[in-house]
Design an enzyme around this catalytic site. Structure first.
Site, PDB file in Angstrom:
ATOM      1  N   GLN A 174      -3.681   3.938   3.814  1.00 48.59           N
ATOM      2  CA  GLN A 174      -3.956   3.644   2.937  1.00 48.59           C
ATOM      3  C   GLN A 174      -4.219   2.302   4.122  1.00 48.59           C
ATOM      4  O   GLN A 174      -5.812   1.723   3.862  1.00 48.59           O
ATOM      5  CB  GLN A 174      -4.088   3.784   1.272  1.00 48.59           C
ATOM      6  N   GLN A 187       1.642  -1.210   0.464  1.00 50.45           N
ATOM      7  CA  GLN A 187       0.138   0.047   0.035  1.00 50.45           C
ATOM      8  C   GLN A 187       0.647   1.699  -0.081  1.00 50.45           C
ATOM      9  O   GLN A 187       1.737   0.994   0.263  1.00 50.45           O
ATOM     10  CB  GLN A 187      -1.174   0.268   1.282  1.00 50.45           C
ATOM     11  N   SER A 188       0.389   2.047  -0.577  1.00 47.80           N
ATOM     12  CA  SER A 188       1.642   3.409  -1.086  1.00 47.80           C
ATOM     13  C   SER A 188       1.465   4.068   0.299  1.00 47.80           C
ATOM     14  O   SER A 188       2.987   4.460   0.308  1.00 47.80           O
ATOM     15  CB  SER A 188       1.029   4.180  -1.963  1.00 47.80           C
ATOM     16  N   THR A 189       0.870   4.740   1.323  1.00 46.63           N
ATOM     17  CA  THR A 189       1.300   5.636   2.483  1.00 46.63           C
ATOM     18  C   THR A 189       0.432   5.004   3.988  1.00 46.63           C
ATOM     19  O   THR A 189      -0.375   3.250   3.459  1.00 46.63           O
ATOM     20  CB  THR A 189       0.497   6.477   2.288  1.00 46.63           C
TER      21      THR A 189
END
Length: 695
Positions: free
Chosen positions: A28, A23-25
Site C-alpha cells: 500500500q 499504511q497497513s502494508t
C-alpha cells in the site's frame, strides 16, 4: 478561520500537535502514494488550528504495519507515551482506522486523551474526548473501524476459499514439489531431493515408526531437504539434519500424496503461541478439511498409503484407552501393547514387580480408572510369553527358508539404496566445488577484493568434498554394498535356526517380529482355575485358542488338584515314601503350585492336607516295640527305659539318644544297646533320688 465553538484553547496550543501516519502494508505504501501524501498534508490542517509548524511532529514509524494490534507498532506506542507524559495537545489522523483497528487500543487512546485533555482530530472535524457527545462519536468511529476490518477479512477469506475450492490458490509447496512454467505442480527436478524423500517413505514403510526413521537417517548421516517458508530465500531448498519433527512434517503432508489441501489448520478461539502475539492454531481432522482434491498433481505416494501412514502414526501413540497399541518399547514383556483383557475387552497395561522390577505383569486397570473399582485382572507375563514364543516359532517353521532369503534381499536392497544416496550426495558436493571454481576463474585477476572471497568459498567447498569422501569410505568399510558368500551362508543358517535367531534379537526386535505375525492376544485367567486362557488373533485373520497352567499361591487354585491328590494316594498305597513320591511326580511332569519340582517336604505337607497316613515300616498300623533290625521304636525305647514317649522325643532332640527316620513323618528307629539301657536307667534313678532329697 476557526469556528467559535472550536474546543482548541491556548492550553492545547502550548503543547505539541502529533500527526500519525500509517499504511497497513508495504504494498500500500508503494501503490497508494496518494493516500500517504494525503496523511502528510494533515500538517497544514494542524497549522490552521493554530499550531506553528515547528511544534508539529509527524509520527510515520508505522508505515507498512497493520493496525490490528499495537504490538510491533513503535510509532503508536511512542504516541501513547507522549500523551502520558503530557506533551501532546492534539492528535491528528486521517481517520480512526489509521490509529487503531481494534477497540482495546482505540479506547486506551481515548482514555489517555480524556485524562490529559488532549484533542483528537480527523480529516473532517475535531473532537474533545472529555465531552460526552464527542466521546460517543469517537467510540462509534472505533467500533466501525474494527467492523470494517472484519468485513475486509471476511471478503478476502471467502474469495480465497472459493479459489482454493477450484485448486487455483497458490499455496506454499514442500521441498519435494515445485511450480512449473505454467503454474502446475510437479516433482522437484533435483534427483537427490526426490531420492531422499522416496527413501524416507520406504524406510517408514519398513520400520513403521517416525523415530526409527529419524535414527536411521542420523546413523547413515543423511540430511533432509527443507523449504523454509520465511527468511530471505523462502523458495530455496536447504538441507537440514533429520529430526523427529521434520520426519513427521513429511509424513503428515498430503502434498506428497498428490493432494491439494486447503485448511489443514485453523485458529483456536483462545490461547496464543508461546513467544508470539498471533493466535494459536490447531490441526483439523482429515475428514474435516474444507478442500481436499485428491490426485491433483504427481506425488511420491498414493492416497491410500498416506491414510495408512496417518493411521500408523496414530497407533504409535501409547493410548490403551483409545485401543492404540503404541510402538514396541524396551522391556521384557513380549505382548506390550497387543495384550487384551478377556474379561472386559480393553487393552491391558504393564506393571513390573519383584525386588528389581524385572517381572512383568499384564494388568487391566480400566475398571479402577473409570469406576474406582478393583483391577479387572492381572496375568503374570513370563509363562504366557514363553507359550506365545513357542507358538510363534512353530508358526514360522514352514517359512523359515523363505524368510532367510527375504532377509538377504532386504539387506542387499538397503545397502544399494544407501549407496545411491551417497553417490548423489557426493555428486552434489563435487558440483558445488566445481561451481565455486568456475566463479573464481570468471573473476578478473586484478579484482582481488572479490577474488579473495571467491577463493575462500572454493577452498571451503573442496574441504566439504574431502570430508564427504572420508565419510563415504568409512561407511563402505562398515557396510559393504554386496554380502560375501560367508555372510550369506551365515544368514541362511540363522534363518533355518529360528530359536537361535530369536534369542539373538533384542526385546524391541522381538516385539516387532511378533506384531508382524500376531495382531492381538486375549488373556483370561479366571475362566479356568489354575489356567490362563489364551486367544491369538493372527495377522492373517485366523484365530487359535490355547490354555496354559499358571503358578498359584495356594493349592486351592491348583490346576490339576484332583489328579495330584489321586496320584499321591496311589503312590502311598504302593508303599512309596515321601521322597519317592516326589521323584515320581517330577518324572511325570507335574509341578508344584509355585511352578517348582516337588520335594519330600512338600509331599509331606500335601499328605497332612488330605489326611493321608504315611507308610509304616512293617506294613502294619501299630509300630512294634522293636524293629526286625534290633532298633527300637519310640514306644519301645520308652518301655525299655521306663520313661514317657515325650521324654524320648526330647532326648532325641538333645542328642542323648541316637536314631534315624527314612523320611520326615516316618517312624523312628532308635539304636539302644543293653549297656546303654542300663547306664541310662542308672542315671535316671540318680536324678530321681536327687530330686526327692532336694524336695
Amino acid at each position: 478561520m476557526l469556528n467559535l465553538e472550536s474546543p482548541v484553547t491556548t492550553a492545547h496550543r502550548a503543547k505539541l500537535a502529533y500527526i500519525y501516519v500509517r499504511q497497513s502494508t508495504a504494498g500500500q505504501v508503494r501503490q497508494h502514494q496518494e493516500s500517504t501524501e494525503l496523511q502528510y498534508r494533515l500538517v497544514d490542517r494542524a497549522a490552521t488550528f493554530g499550531w506553528p509548524k515547528e511544534r508539529i511532529e509527524v509520527i510515520d514509524d508505522d508505515l507498512g504495519k497493520s493496525g490490528t494490534s499495537s504490538d510491533g507498532r513503535g510509532g503508536f506506542q511512542r504516541l501513547i507515551a507522549e500523551i502520558g507524559l503530557g506533551k501532546a495537545g492534539l492528535v491528528l489522523s486521517l481517520d480512526a482506522s489509521r490509529l487503531a483497528r481494534n477497540n482495546h487500543d482505540w479506547h486506551q487512546l481515548l482514555e489517555l486523551c480524556s485524562l490529559f485533555g488532549v484533542l483528537i482530530a480527523d480529516g473532517e472535524r475535531i473532537y474533545d474526548p472529555c465531552a460526552y457527545h464527542d466521546r460517543l462519536l469517537l467510540g462509534l468511529s472505533g467500533i466501525m473501524s474494527e467492523a470494517e476490518l472484519h468485513q475486509i477479512k471476511l471478503r478476502l477469506h471467502q474469495g480465497e476459499r472459493q479459489k482454493a475450492a477450484r485448486g487455483e490458490l497458490r499455496l506454499p509447496l514442500p521441498a519435494g514439489l515445485v511450480y512449473g512454467r505454467h503454474g502446475r505442480v510437479a516433482l522437484n527436478p533435483d534427483e537427490e531431493v526426490r531420492a531422499r524423500l522416496l527413501h524416507l517413505f520406504a524406510k517408514f514403510r519398513e520400520l513403521r515408526s517416525a523415530k526409527a526413521v529419524m535414527r536411521h537417517f542420523q546413523e547413515a548421516n543423511l540430511l533432509l531437504p527443507v523449504r523454509p517458508l520465511a527468511g530471505p530465500s523462502p523458495h530455496d531448498t536447504v538441507w537440514q539434519p533429520a529430526s523427529n519433527a521434520r520426519i513427521l512434517q513429511v509424513l503428515k503432508n498430503p502434498a506428497y500424496a498428490g493432494a491439494y489441501v486447503y485448511g489443514r489448520r485453523r485458529r483456536r478461539p483462545i490461547g496464543r503461541r508461546a513467544g508470539s502475539q498471533g493466535c494459536a492454531t490447531e490441526a483439523v481432522a482429515i475428514q474435516d478439511w474444507p478442500v481436499c482434491l485428491k490426485d491433483a498433481f504427481p506425488g511420491y505416494i498414493d492416497w491410500e498409503e498416506f491414510m495408512a501412514n496417518q493411521q500408523r502414526l496414530a497407533d504409535n501413540l501409547n493410548r490403551y484407552d483409545a485401543h492404540r497399541q503404541g510402538v514396541p518399547r524396551r522391556g521384557n514383556a513380549l505382548l506390550q501393547g497387543i495384550a487384551v483383557c478377556g474379561r472386559c475387552g480393553r487393552r491391558m497395561g504393564l506393571h513390573y514387580s519383584g525386588p528389581h522390577g524385572n517381572y512383568p505383569v499384564y494388568l487391566c486397570r480400566a475398571d479402577q480408572h473409570q469406576y474406582g473399582g478393583p483391577h479387572c485382572q492381572e496375568v503374570r507375563a513370563l509363562s504366557v510369553d514363553v507359550a506365545i514364543e513357542r507358538l510363534l516359532l512353530e508358526a514360522l517353521i514352514p517359512d523359515r527358508l523363505a524368510l532367510a532369503i527375504a532377509a538377504l534381499g532386504e539387506l542387499e536392497n538397503e545397502a544399494r539404496a544407501l549407496e545411491h544416496q551417497w553417490s548423489l550426495k557426493r555428486e552434489r558436493a563435487r558440483y558445488q566445488a566445481e561451481r565455486a571454481r568456475r566463479q573464481y576463474d570468471a573473476v578478473e585477476p586484478e579484482n582481488r577484493l572479490v577474488a579473495r572471497s571467491l577463493e575462500r568459498v572454493w577452498e571451503h567447498k573442496l574441504r566439504q568434498v574431502e570430508q564427504i569422501e572420508m565419510e563415504y569410505e568409512s561407511w563402505r568399510r562398515q557396510q559393504p554394498v554386496s554380502l560375501a558368500a560367508a555372510d550369506r551362508a551365515q544368514i541362511l543358517s540363522l534363518g533355518e535356526d529360528l530359536p537361535k535367531l530369536w534369542n539373538a534379537a533384542s526385546a524391541v526386535e522381538r516385539k516387532q517380529i511378533l506384531r508382524l505375525v500376531i495382531k492381538e492376544v486375549i488373556l483370561d485367567q479366571r475362566r479356568a482355575s489354575g489356567h490362563v486362557w489364551i486367544r491369538i488373533v493372527w495377522q492373517t485373520g485366523a484365530v487359535s485358542e490355547h490354555k496354559i497352567r499358571r503358578n498359584v499361591n495356594s493349592y486351592r487354585n491348583y490346576a490339576a488338584i484332583v489328579r495330584l491328590e489321586a496320584r499321591v494316594r496311589d503312590l502311598v498305597g504302593a508303599q512309596k515314601m515321601d521322597h519317592e513320591i516326589a521323584m515320581a511326580l517330577n518324572a511325570e511332569g507335574l509341578l508344584s503350585a509355585h511352578g517348582r519340582p516337588f520335594s519330600g517336604d512338600e509331599v509331606h505337607l500335601l499328605r497332612k492336607r488330605w489326611n493321608i497316613p504315611t507308610v509304616k515300616i512293617n506294613g502294619t498300623e501299630q509300630n512294634p516295640l522293636q524293629w526286625p533290625d534290633g532298633t527300637y521304636s519310640v514306644q519301645g525305647a520308652a518301655a525299655a527305659l521306663s520313661i514317657s514317649t515325650q521324654t524320648v522325643f526330647k532326648w532325641l532332640q538333645k542328642g542323648r539318644l541316637s536314631g534315624r527316620q527314612l523320611a520326615k513323618g516316618m517312624p523312628w528307629q532308635i539304636t539302644l544297646s543293653s549297656p546303654q539301657i542300663a547306664d541310662l536307667r542308672t542315671q535316671l534313678r540318680r536324678t530321681n533320688q536327687s530330686k526327692k532329697e532336694a524336695s
